[in-house]
Design an enzyme around this catalytic site. Sequence first.
Site, short mmCIF file in Angstrom:
data_model
loop_
_atom_site.label_atom_id
_atom_site.label_comp_id
_atom_site.label_asym_id
_atom_site.label_seq_id
_atom_site.Cartn_x
_atom_site.Cartn_y
_atom_site.Cartn_z
N ALA A 98 0.83 -1.21 0.00
CA ALA A 98 0.00 0.00 0.00
C ALA A 98 0.86 1.26 0.00
O ALA A 98 0.56 2.23 0.69
CB ALA A 98 -0.93 -0.01 1.20
N CYS A 99 1.91 1.24 -0.78
CA CYS A 99 2.87 2.34 -0.83
C CYS A 99 2.75 3.05 -2.18
O CYS A 99 2.35 2.44 -3.18
CB CYS A 99 4.28 1.75 -0.66
SG CYS A 99 5.65 2.90 -0.82
N GLY A 100 3.12 4.30 -2.22
CA GLY A 100 3.14 5.01 -3.49
C GLY A 100 4.09 4.38 -4.50
O GLY A 100 3.93 4.56 -5.70
#
Length: 158
Positions: free
Chosen positions: A35-37
């Site tokens: 769930a990271c950019g």
Amino acid sequence: MSSIADFTAQSLAGAPVALKDFAGKVLLIVNTASACGFTPQYEGLEQLQQDYAARGFSVLGFPCNQFGAQEPGDAAAIAGFCETNYRVTFPLFAKIDVNGAHAHPLYNFLKSEKSGLLGPAIKWNFTKFLVDRSGHVAGRFAPTTKPQSLRDKIEALL
């Protein structure tokens, strides 16, 4: 310890994996998160795996929840996410810490071999370590470094 071959890590499925099993390969070791950019980098990492595996290369993914709680899931959730969204075929390991008192020994070694711009600590998810066929750290790359930009460096080690 003098190379990554001296370490053991737990697979995402829970089995111990001696990193000496990867001896003689060029490796790109990456702390990952779902769930990271930077999570779309999974696509580029998988492309490197597909393009270079036959020549003795592998990406090794180490999920980490230390940065913004961006890897909250358990092993099954991580595996499902990576398979469904990015068709990941490279080895994924159990979730680890990369900084602090509980940092995995492999990451303590990697950080001691190649410090980052702001010192040895890992700055964020998707920090990358390029390891040569002898198990020595050949380079460290920031999370913003796109996997495809490492092609020349990987090819030079293959």
